[in-house]
Design a protein around this motif. Structure first.
Motif, short mmCIF file in Angstrom:
data_model
loop_
_atom_site.label_atom_id
_atom_site.label_comp_id
_atom_site.label_asym_id
_atom_site.label_seq_id
_atom_site.Cartn_x
_atom_site.Cartn_y
_atom_site.Cartn_z
N SER A 41 8.29 -9.73 46.22
CA SER A 41 8.78 -8.80 45.20
C SER A 41 9.80 -9.49 44.28
O SER A 41 9.82 -9.24 43.08
N ILE A 42 10.61 -10.38 44.84
CA ILE A 42 11.56 -11.13 44.01
C ILE A 42 10.79 -12.09 43.09
O ILE A 42 11.10 -12.20 41.90
N MET A 43 9.78 -12.75 43.64
CA MET A 43 8.97 -13.66 42.84
C MET A 43 8.27 -12.90 41.71
O MET A 43 8.19 -13.38 40.58
N ASN A 44 7.78 -11.71 42.00
CA ASN A 44 7.14 -10.89 40.96
C ASN A 44 8.13 -10.47 39.88
O ASN A 44 7.76 -10.36 38.71
N ALA A 45 9.37 -10.23 40.26
CA ALA A 45 10.39 -9.90 39.26
C ALA A 45 10.58 -11.08 38.30
O ALA A 45 10.70 -10.88 37.08
N PHE A 46 10.58 -12.28 38.83
CA PHE A 46 10.66 -13.47 37.98
C PHE A 46 9.45 -13.56 37.06
O PHE A 46 9.58 -13.84 35.87
N LYS A 47 8.26 -13.32 37.62
CA LYS A 47 7.03 -13.42 36.83
C LYS A 47 6.98 -12.36 35.73
O LYS A 47 6.42 -12.59 34.67
N ASN A 48 7.53 -11.19 36.01
CA ASN A 48 7.51 -10.11 35.03
C ASN A 48 8.51 -10.33 33.90
O ASN A 48 8.36 -9.76 32.82
N ASP A 49 9.55 -11.09 34.17
CA ASP A 49 10.56 -11.40 33.15
C ASP A 49 10.70 -12.91 33.09
O ASP A 49 11.51 -13.51 33.80
N LYS A 50 9.89 -13.53 32.24
CA LYS A 50 9.84 -15.00 32.16
C LYS A 50 11.19 -15.62 31.81
O LYS A 50 11.44 -16.77 32.14
N SER A 51 12.06 -14.85 31.18
CA SER A 51 13.38 -15.41 30.85
C SER A 51 14.18 -15.73 32.12
O SER A 51 15.02 -16.63 32.12
N LEU A 52 13.92 -15.02 33.20
CA LEU A 52 14.58 -15.31 34.47
C LEU A 52 14.18 -16.69 34.99
O LEU A 52 15.00 -17.41 35.56
N ILE A 53 12.91 -17.05 34.79
CA ILE A 53 12.44 -18.37 35.21
C ILE A 53 13.17 -19.45 34.42
O ILE A 53 13.56 -20.48 34.97
N GLN A 54 13.39 -19.20 33.12
CA GLN A 54 14.11 -20.16 32.28
C GLN A 54 15.58 -20.26 32.69
O GLN A 54 16.14 -21.36 32.71
N LYS A 55 16.19 -19.14 32.99
CA LYS A 55 17.61 -19.13 33.34
C LYS A 55 17.86 -19.70 34.74
O LYS A 55 18.87 -20.35 34.98
N TYR A 56 16.93 -19.41 35.67
CA TYR A 56 17.14 -19.78 37.07
C TYR A 56 15.91 -20.49 37.65
O TYR A 56 15.29 -20.00 38.60
N PRO A 57 15.57 -21.65 37.10
CA PRO A 57 14.36 -22.33 37.59
C PRO A 57 14.46 -22.75 39.06
O PRO A 57 13.47 -22.70 39.78
N GLY A 58 15.63 -23.12 39.50
CA GLY A 58 15.81 -23.50 40.90
C GLY A 58 15.62 -22.32 41.84
O GLY A 58 14.98 -22.44 42.89
#
Length: 143
Positions: A41-58
């Motif tokens: 569910s946390i991974m899906n939250a990242f996938k749903n808001d791509k800006s989170l992947i950019q902000k927190y890639p680690g």
């Protein structure tokens, strides 16, 4: 995906409502197996808001690994011996039952458990492939 949920209901219902040794599996089928859903569910939250992947890639990379490892531990390593024992009990009950309705219901549970296991194995293949592909790169921001 809908069949997955139906199969889960069928298998879990057998564990909940039958007293022929199936209640042993309730903590696993209705609890422990879902442990991989937390990082999913946390991974899906990242996938749903791509800006989170950019902000927190680690963090995204770490949650992918956590999901993959928890999925493989719970839904492959722990699942297979339990579902094989579950289906063994069902097969014994089918062979000893004299009622066709009971045999049909047990057969449906056996089929659902088998299909569910095949689905888990397919998803495990996808998870392993994802883990081996390495960390996902953050999408490039278009400005």
């Amino acid at each position: 995906m809908m069949f997955h949920h139906i199969a889960v209901i069928v298998v879990s219902s057998r564990a909940i409502f039958c007293t022929n040794g199936f209640r042993y599996y309730i903590p696993f089928f209705l609890g422990l197996i879902e442990i991989s859903s937390v990082p999913l569910s946390i991974m899906n939250a990242f996938k749903n808001d791509k800006s989170l992947i950019q902000k927190y890639p680690g963090a995204y990379s770490n949650i992918r690994i956590a999901f993959g490892l928890s999925f493989l531990a719970a839904r492959v390593i722990m699942w297979l011996p339990r579902i094989m024992d579950f289906n063994r009990i069902i097969a014994i009950m089918i062979s000893t039952s004299e009622e066709i309705s009971s045999q049909a219901a047990l057969g449906a549970t056996f089929a659902a458990a088998t299909v569910l296991t095949l689905m888990q194995q397919y998803w495990a293949f996808l998870v392993i492939r994802g883990l081996l592909s390495g960390p996902k790169k953050a999408p490039v921001k278009n400005e």
